[in-house]
Design an enzyme around this catalytic site. Structure first.
Site, PDB file in Angstrom:
ATOM      1  N   ASP A  54       1.019  -1.159  -0.046  1.00 43.47           N
ATOM      2  CA  ASP A  54      -0.039   0.160   0.035  1.00 43.47           C
ATOM      3  C   ASP A  54       0.886   1.115   0.080  1.00 43.47           C
ATOM      4  OD1 ASP A  54      -2.498   1.538   0.788  1.00 43.47           O
ATOM      5  OD2 ASP A  54      -1.248   2.184   2.164  1.00 43.47           O
ATOM      6  N   TYR A  59       2.407  10.173   0.780  1.00 47.22           N
ATOM      7  CA  TYR A  59       3.584   9.918   1.722  1.00 47.22           C
ATOM      8  C   TYR A  59       4.683  10.399   0.974  1.00 47.22           C
ATOM      9  CZ  TYR A  59       0.279   6.370   3.460  1.00 47.22           C
ATOM     10  OH  TYR A  59      -0.833   5.839   3.962  1.00 47.22           O
ATOM     11  N   LYS A  85      -3.922   5.784  -3.227  1.00 47.12           N
ATOM     12  CA  LYS A  85      -5.065   6.628  -2.984  1.00 47.12           C
ATOM     13  C   LYS A  85      -5.166   7.909  -3.847  1.00 47.12           C
ATOM     14  CE  LYS A  85      -3.960   4.716   1.716  1.00 47.12           C
ATOM     15  NZ  LYS A  85      -2.339   4.366   1.535  1.00 47.12           N
TER      16      LYS A  85
END
Length: 338
Positions: A54, A59, A85
């Site tokens: 993931d 990030y 995401k």
């Protein structure tokens, strides 16, 4: 329990490993991780049988996606499951103009929220470019919770249930992703999203752990009813369930309050009685719930990853769980490992 154990991902035609590799630390959160360490962690996870990864644009302002793509570049694409995401757009910018906090030496992109239909489509395409891979399997709406958005949350949630939902539903209907969902820090937000829209899955950070089981009341039963998978991240409540009740232990990204320290100390006492490691109990408890196929663990060092993998397969006697419940340290209705 083996990290590479394959599990059905809710109602979706995907199998994920019970242990997942989370890449938030690879965005250089709080301190830098070098490229060699990043690559070595992907290799260690893969060699341990992990096939679920993931990441997210947030990030490290894209750095984690870049490193994830590199870490998986030459692996057989049909052998692993990848999630990322949407909800933020990244734009190239001079490093001197970017506020990277809490990331350190991140990628040179400024970041802004965007939950519109067009913004979601662009975010999806941009992620594939950064990853350098032909697809992601799971796509999640990121950070539409109170923890992240504060007083704006109701408005942001509404935008996401409109624009972002329509975009993800289209991507799913066209077969460009297999599963769509929401990734947040609050089970209540996941619960409301599932009541409003036909989501396949959720990534829930820290709200179903040895210390917190309120999600058993409404959210997890609805997931079971609807066949929605719940991946749990933050299963150590940001630290204390890994370190134990020691001075300076973190609970939900802040110093643990007295009541939490005392409860963890009581859990640790039961651990000693049964020769169980606290970290092992924290990891294995989460994936005992039938709606939770995988625990998503983010680590910043090889040693942390190796430790988590070891904890995941550490034997735990049934009497340990029974004693936790008898002492009121675990809800009676909480599923426990078989």
């Amino acid at each position: 329990m083996h990290p590479g154990e394959k599990r059905k991902f809710g109602r979706v035609d995907l199998d994920v490993t019970a242990f997942g590799f989370g890449t938030a630390p690879l965005g250089n959160i709080f301190r830098e991780i070098d490229e060699e360490t990043s690559q070595s962690m992907f290799e260690l996870a893969w060699d341990a049988g992990v096939r679920f990864f993931d990441t997210a644009p947030m990030y490290g302002h894209g750095l984690a996606e870049l490193r994830t793509g590199q870490g998986l570049r030459w692996r057989d694409r049909d052998e692993y499951v990848l999630s990322s995401k949407v909800g933020r757009l990244l734009t190239p910018a001079k490093r001197s103009t970017i506020d990277f906090a809490p990331w350190v030496n991140a990628a040179p992109f400024s970041m802004r929220f965007d939950y519109s239909y067009d913004g979601t489509m662009r975010s999806f395409e941009d992620s594939l470019q950064r990853l350098g891979l032909e697809r992601m399997d799971i796509c999640l709406i990121h950070d539409i919770d109170v923890f992240t958005r504060g007083s704006e949350q109701p408005e942001v949630f509404g935008q996401a249930m409109d624009g972002t939902w329509r975009a993800l539903e289209k991507l799913r209907s066209e077969g460009l992703v297999k599963a769509i969902g929401v990734g947040v820090n609050e089970w209540e937000v996941c619960h409301e999203a599932l009541k409003q829209r036909d989501f396949d899955c959720f990534l829930l950070a820290g709200r179903y752990t040895l210390l917190e089981q309120d999600a058993l009341e409404e959210f997890l039963p609805l997931c079971e009813e609807r066949g929605a998978a719940v991946v749990v991240g933050g299963g150590f409540n940001s630290g204390i369930l890994a370190t134990g009740a020691r001075e300076g232990a973190k609970y939900n990204y802040a110093p643990a309050p007295k009541a939490i320290l005392e409860k963890v100390a009581r859990i640790e006492a039961v651990c000693r009685t049964h020769d169980v490691l606290l970290g092992a109990a924290a990891l294995q408890f989460v994936v005992a719930h039938p709606a939770v196929p995988s625990f998503m663990a983010g680590t910043r060092t090889i040693e942390q990853l190796r430790q988590n993998l070891s904890w995941f397969s550490h034997p735990i006697p049934a009497g340990f769980w029974t004693e936790l419940k008898s002492k009121g340290l675990l809800r009676e209705d909480a599923p426990i490992p078989a």
